[in-house]
Design a protein around this motif. Structure first.
Motif, short mmCIF file in Angstrom:
data_model
loop_
_atom_site.label_atom_id
_atom_site.label_comp_id
_atom_site.label_asym_id
_atom_site.label_seq_id
_atom_site.Cartn_x
_atom_site.Cartn_y
_atom_site.Cartn_z
N ARG A 116 0.83 -1.21 0.00
CA ARG A 116 0.00 0.00 0.00
C ARG A 116 0.86 1.26 0.00
O ARG A 116 0.48 2.28 -0.57
N PHE A 117 2.03 1.17 0.60
CA PHE A 117 2.99 2.28 0.53
C PHE A 117 3.41 2.50 -0.93
O PHE A 117 3.41 3.63 -1.42
N VAL A 118 3.73 1.42 -1.62
CA VAL A 118 4.15 1.51 -3.03
C VAL A 118 3.00 2.10 -3.87
O VAL A 118 3.22 2.97 -4.72
N ALA A 142 -9.27 4.30 0.59
CA ALA A 142 -8.23 5.25 1.01
C ALA A 142 -7.95 5.12 2.50
O ALA A 142 -6.79 5.23 2.92
N ALA A 143 -8.98 4.87 3.29
CA ALA A 143 -8.78 4.72 4.74
C ALA A 143 -7.86 3.54 5.04
O ALA A 143 -7.03 3.60 5.95
N TYR A 156 -4.28 3.75 6.91
CA TYR A 156 -4.01 2.88 8.06
C TYR A 156 -2.67 2.14 7.86
O TYR A 156 -1.84 2.07 8.77
N ALA A 157 -2.48 1.60 6.66
CA ALA A 157 -1.25 0.85 6.37
C ALA A 157 -0.03 1.77 6.49
O ALA A 157 1.02 1.35 7.02
N ILE A 158 -0.16 2.99 6.02
CA ILE A 158 0.97 3.92 6.10
C ILE A 158 1.29 4.25 7.56
O ILE A 158 2.46 4.27 7.96
N ARG A 159 0.26 4.47 8.37
CA ARG A 159 0.50 4.75 9.80
C ARG A 159 1.20 3.57 10.47
O ARG A 159 2.10 3.74 11.28
N ARG A 160 0.75 2.34 10.18
CA ARG A 160 1.38 1.16 10.78
C ARG A 160 2.83 1.03 10.31
O ARG A 160 3.71 0.68 11.09
#
Length: 153
Positions: free
Chosen positions: A60-62, A81-82, A86-90
């Protein structure tokens, strides 16, 4: 002469144990319905070792780096998008660094995100190759459990 108080204590009142017990049970039930008290604030947890990186979060970062916004990534992939946020925060929690500067309508990648991006692509490519090879080897093992494909007796 029976004054009718024989069942009570000397003061003529009913025993209080039943009333206390009911009050205690009621208080316990009420306490269990209350929200637990928040623990005291403490320092943020240290990032976990990199071996604990979730590949879904990395994917999801990529996606976010490629599409430049979570909304655009959602339109192209169907992943909400949520979920991307979430994935970026983790991932930021795991790495112990900020990957994106959040603004009103966009997320700007930091220097750390730009450094991570090519590494993430290579890592995910290697992971996908490993999974595909493992699945192929597993299928071969199921078709030929004895290891002697094509042998006749």
């Amino acid at each position: 002469m029976d004054d009718g108080l024989g069942q009570y204590e000397n003061d003529g009142h009913p025993p209080r144990t039943a009333g206390r017990r009911a009050a205690q049970e009621g208080a316990a039930a009420q306490a269990s319905r209350r929200r637990p008290a928040r623990p005291p604030a403490r320092e943020p947890p240290r990032p976990l070792p990199l071996r604990h990186i979730n590949t879904t979060h990395l994917r999801r970062f990529v996606m976010l780096m490629q599409h430049e916004s979570a909304i655009a990534a959602e339109r192209h992939t169907g992943i909400r998008a949520a979920c991307i946020h979430y994935a970026i925060r983790r991932l930021e929690d795991r790495l112990g660094t900020t990957l994106f500067l959040r603004e009103a309508a966009s997320m700007q990648p930091t220097a750390a995100a730009r450094r991570l991006y090519p590494c993430a692509i290579r890592l995910l490519s290697m992971w996908d190759t490993l999974v595909a090879e493992s699945a192929a080897a597993s299928k071969r093992a199921i078709r030929h459990p004895s290891g002697g494909a094509g042998q006749t007796s």
